[in-house]
Write an enzyme that holds these catalytic residues in place. Structure first.
Site, PDB file in Angstrom:
ATOM      1  N   THR A 154       0.985  -1.295  -0.056  1.00 47.74           N
ATOM      2  CA  THR A 154       0.013  -0.011   0.041  1.00 47.74           C
ATOM      3  C   THR A 154       0.874   1.206   0.048  1.00 47.74           C
ATOM      4  O   THR A 154       2.071   0.988   0.515  1.00 47.74           O
ATOM      5  CB  THR A 154      -0.953  -0.062   1.136  1.00 47.74           C
ATOM      6  OG1 THR A 154      -0.262   0.064   2.301  1.00 47.74           O
ATOM      7  CG2 THR A 154      -1.976  -1.167   1.346  1.00 47.74           C
ATOM      8  N   HIS A 155       0.661   2.338  -0.581  1.00 51.82           N
ATOM      9  CA  HIS A 155       1.372   3.498  -0.848  1.00 51.82           C
ATOM     10  C   HIS A 155       2.895   3.128  -1.506  1.00 51.82           C
ATOM     11  O   HIS A 155       3.853   3.663  -1.268  1.00 51.82           O
ATOM     12  CB  HIS A 155       1.600   4.098   0.509  1.00 51.82           C
ATOM     13  CG  HIS A 155       0.281   4.461   1.304  1.00 51.82           C
ATOM     14  ND1 HIS A 155      -0.308   5.454   1.277  1.00 51.82           N
ATOM     15  CD2 HIS A 155      -0.129   3.737   2.143  1.00 51.82           C
ATOM     16  CE1 HIS A 155      -1.565   5.256   2.014  1.00 51.82           C
ATOM     17  NE2 HIS A 155      -1.386   4.205   2.551  1.00 51.82           N
ATOM     18  N   SER A 276      18.187  -1.349 -25.873  1.00 50.34           N
ATOM     19  CA  SER A 276      18.613   0.133 -25.753  1.00 50.34           C
ATOM     20  C   SER A 276      19.602  -0.036 -26.993  1.00 50.34           C
ATOM     21  O   SER A 276      20.437  -0.782 -27.155  1.00 50.34           O
ATOM     22  CB  SER A 276      19.350   0.665 -24.552  1.00 50.34           C
ATOM     23  OG  SER A 276      20.150   1.743 -24.848  1.00 50.34           O
ATOM     24  N   LYS A 282      20.361  -3.508 -21.448  1.00 49.59           N
ATOM     25  CA  LYS A 282      19.290  -3.052 -21.435  1.00 49.59           C
ATOM     26  C   LYS A 282      17.976  -4.115 -21.680  1.00 49.59           C
ATOM     27  O   LYS A 282      18.212  -4.552 -22.454  1.00 49.59           O
ATOM     28  CB  LYS A 282      18.733  -1.726 -21.701  1.00 49.59           C
ATOM     29  CG  LYS A 282      19.542  -0.622 -21.189  1.00 49.59           C
ATOM     30  CD  LYS A 282      18.954  -0.173 -19.938  1.00 49.59           C
ATOM     31  CE  LYS A 282      17.821   1.060 -19.932  1.00 49.59           C
ATOM     32  NZ  LYS A 282      17.271   1.167 -18.870  1.00 49.59           N
ATOM     33  N   GLU A 289       5.170   0.885 -21.294  1.00 50.57           N
ATOM     34  CA  GLU A 289       5.007   2.390 -21.050  1.00 50.57           C
ATOM     35  C   GLU A 289       4.077   2.829 -22.153  1.00 50.57           C
ATOM     36  O   GLU A 289       3.360   3.823 -21.974  1.00 50.57           O
ATOM     37  CB  GLU A 289       6.360   2.892 -21.380  1.00 50.57           C
ATOM     38  CG  GLU A 289       7.565   2.549 -20.235  1.00 50.57           C
ATOM     39  CD  GLU A 289       8.854   2.679 -20.555  1.00 50.57           C
ATOM     40  OE1 GLU A 289       9.139   3.358 -21.445  1.00 50.57           O
ATOM     41  OE2 GLU A 289       9.612   1.952 -19.938  1.00 50.57           O
ATOM     42  N   TYR A 316     -29.284  18.060 -36.546  1.00 52.08           N
ATOM     43  CA  TYR A 316     -27.758  17.630 -36.925  1.00 52.08           C
ATOM     44  C   TYR A 316     -26.853  18.800 -36.835  1.00 52.08           C
ATOM     45  O   TYR A 316     -27.483  19.892 -37.461  1.00 52.08           O
ATOM     46  CB  TYR A 316     -27.859  16.791 -38.206  1.00 52.08           C
ATOM     47  CG  TYR A 316     -26.385  16.690 -38.977  1.00 52.08           C
ATOM     48  CD1 TYR A 316     -25.737  15.469 -38.324  1.00 52.08           C
ATOM     49  CD2 TYR A 316     -25.779  17.648 -39.668  1.00 52.08           C
ATOM     50  CE1 TYR A 316     -24.235  15.360 -38.768  1.00 52.08           C
ATOM     51  CE2 TYR A 316     -24.463  17.327 -40.261  1.00 52.08           C
ATOM     52  CZ  TYR A 316     -23.821  16.405 -39.692  1.00 52.08           C
ATOM     53  OH  TYR A 316     -22.661  15.951 -40.086  1.00 52.08           O
TER      54      TYR A 316
HETATM   55  N1  ARG Z   1     -20.041  13.427 -43.109  1.00 52.20           N
HETATM   56  C1  ARG Z   1     -20.985  13.751 -42.469  1.00 52.20           C
HETATM   57  C2  ARG Z   1     -20.745  13.440 -41.012  1.00 52.20           C
HETATM   58  O1  ARG Z   1     -19.955  12.640 -40.803  1.00 52.20           O
HETATM   59  C3  ARG Z   1     -22.422  13.114 -43.059  1.00 52.20           C
HETATM   60  C4  ARG Z   1     -23.420  13.808 -42.779  1.00 52.20           C
HETATM   61  C5  ARG Z   1     -23.720  15.232 -43.338  1.00 52.20           C
HETATM   62  N2  ARG Z   1     -24.886  15.895 -43.296  1.00 52.20           N
HETATM   63  C6  ARG Z   1     -24.966  17.129 -43.632  1.00 52.20           C
HETATM   64  N3  ARG Z   1     -26.308  17.617 -43.101  1.00 52.20           N
HETATM   65  N4  ARG Z   1     -24.163  17.680 -43.985  1.00 52.20           N
HETATM   66  O2  ARG Z   1     -21.484  13.929 -40.231  1.00 52.20           O
END
Ligand code: ARG
Length: 456
Positions: A154-155, A276, A282, A289, A316
């Site tokens: 621990t620690h 290395s 090494k 890592e 969208y």
């Molecule tokens: N390449 C666009 C995306 O990945 C597709 C959708 C595009 N739609 C639009 N209304 N421009 O989101």
């Protein structure tokens, strides 16, 4: 010509294309995009929006486009803005004007959300398989070392003896929880946006339940506006991957410390060690890592993408195109890291002697206090008494077990000559029989329970 060029009198400037186009990274969604289109063409035919013959022609064309991609023979055109435009452009070249009927009622907004959910569901399944392999490697190593003892920390300071199996199995359960998170994320992402249109829904009578089922989703999304404008499923997967990477980085850190010659508890197989260019002696653990290092990048992808999502207005927005690169990057890295850590664990040499030599009697100080407790001393007083003995032993430069009984009894009359039995690391481990403890019987039960999880 772009798909949306009708209302413009000039083509897009090249500098806009360089910013706007996503084909460079979203072309990997071709299979999901084409599968979505095949199902959608059928849905349009079922809804009598196109004729069965038109659907057959479109589907045949889409199959050919798929073959071209699969064979690495697809030729991109200058106008291919994203994977959706590329597929539709090629389809129309193959089948002619009827190809232009495929996008009826559909928008790239519901199309891209569908493609990417499908892709993410498959990626989640592959990630789960990789995690199972790592768990199996941990479990196999653990089974051989239920009685091998090493110092527990621990620690990062010596604390109490534990078994190697107990140490290894602690990671099994971390990855079990990662798998559980993955399953739950997978369950949430399995709703199909297709049929949501640009935002308001689809005016043609396509059967969204059928579309969802045909594509392997659990159900259609409940709300078309939500379906096209949220990407919480991406954030979910980025989080699950990040936390899993955090667990990988912790296992890697233990491996780095225990393989350091100052510890010498484990030796990495040559195949998973590096050297290395300057120092001939090494043996480095660069891959471990990278487990640590890449975890930072995965967390960055999560935080960056959450920042992209915050405050987006409904509907969208092109910001959402930024969903792909972080998820592709995080998962590609997970698929590089996982096989390496699995192979590292499976091929790890456990140096039983070095572990045993590293055991020092201070690891048994708690057992010494417990000895007094069993003879009626309250634990607080026992802790204090043993603390005094540890100090005296340090001052005299001797081990705890070298302290003579007279001295011990001078500190507490509860000591007797059976105290010698306490100075046994194996005994200390075997005392911890509680459920989930390090005693070999408890660890064997743990392993049985882990195996039951693997069979699920
Ligand atoms: N390449 C666009 C995306 O990945 C597709 C959708 C595009 N739609 C639009 N209304 N421009 O989101």
């Amino acid at each position: 010509m772009s798909l949306w060029g009708g209302r413009f009198s000039h083509a897009s400037d090249e500098i806009l294309r360089a910013l706007n186009d996503s084909i460079e990274f979203d072309h990997v969604l071709y299979a999901e995009d084409i599968e979505g289109s095949i199902v959608y063409a059928r849905a349009l035919a079922d809804a009598k929006v196109i004729t069965p013959a038109e659907a057959e022609s479109i589907i045949g064309g889409l199959r050919q486009v798929m073959q071209e991609f699969d064979a690495d023979a697809f030729e991109f055109a200058e106008s291919d803005e994203d994977i959706h435009t590329a597929v539709e452009r090629r389809l129309t070249e193959i089948v002619g004007e009827v190809g232009g009927k495929l996008h009826t009622g559909r928008s790239r907004n519901d199309q891209v959300a569908t493609d990417f959910r499908l892709w993410a569901m498959r990626a989640a399944d592959n990630l789960a398989s990789e995690l199972r392999l790592l768990q199996t490697a941990l479990l196999s190593q653990a089974e051989g070392h239920c009685e091998t003892v090493l110092p527990g920390y621990t620690h990062l300071q010596p604390a109490q003896p534990i078994s190697v199996a107990h140490w290894l199995m602690s990671f099994f359960w971390m990855f079990e929880r990662d798998l559980d998170r993955l399953r739950s994320a997978r369950e949430r992402m399995a709703e199909c946006p297709l049929g949501s249109g640009a935002l308001a829904g689809n005016p043609f009578p396509v059967d969204r339940h059928q579309i969802a089922a045909d594509l392997g989703f659990e159900r259609p999304s409940e709300n078309s506006l939500d379906a096209v404008s949220d990407r919480d499923f991406v954030a979910d997967l980025l989080y699950v991957a990040s936390l899993c990477a955090v667990h990988l980085s912790r296992l890697a850190e233990d491996i780095l410390i225990y393989s350091n010659p100052a510890f010498g508890f484990i030796t990495l197989d040559d195949r998973y060690s590096t050297g290395s260019s300057l120092m001939p002696q090494k043996r480095n653990a660069d891959p471990m890592e990278l487990m640590r290092g890449k975890t930072g990048r995965l967390i960055g992808n999560l935080v960056g993408f959450l920042t992209t999502l915050k405050s987006l207005p409904s509907g969208y927005n092109k910001d959402l195109q930024e969903d792909k690169e972080p998820l592709f990057d995080s998962l590609a890295n997970m698929f590089r890291l996982l096989p390496v850590i699995t192979a590292t664990v499976a091929s790890l040499a456990i140096n039983v002697d070095a572990m045993s030599e590293a055991l020092s009697e201070d690891l048994l100080a708690t057992d010494l206090a417990d000895y007094l407790v069993k003879r009626g001393l309250p634990f607080r007083q026992a802790h204090h008494a043993v603390g005094a003995i540890v100090r005296m032993a340090a001052e005299r430069g001797v081990a705890l077990s070298d302290m003579d009984l007279d001295t011990l009894q001078g500190v507490s009359s509860h000591f007797d000559d059976d105290v010698a039995a306490v100075f046994d690391y194996g005994r200390s481990v075997e005392q911890r029989t509680s459920f989930g403890g390090t005693a070999s019987a408890a660890v064997k039960l743990q392993i049985e329970r882990a195996k039951a999880q693997l069979r699920r």
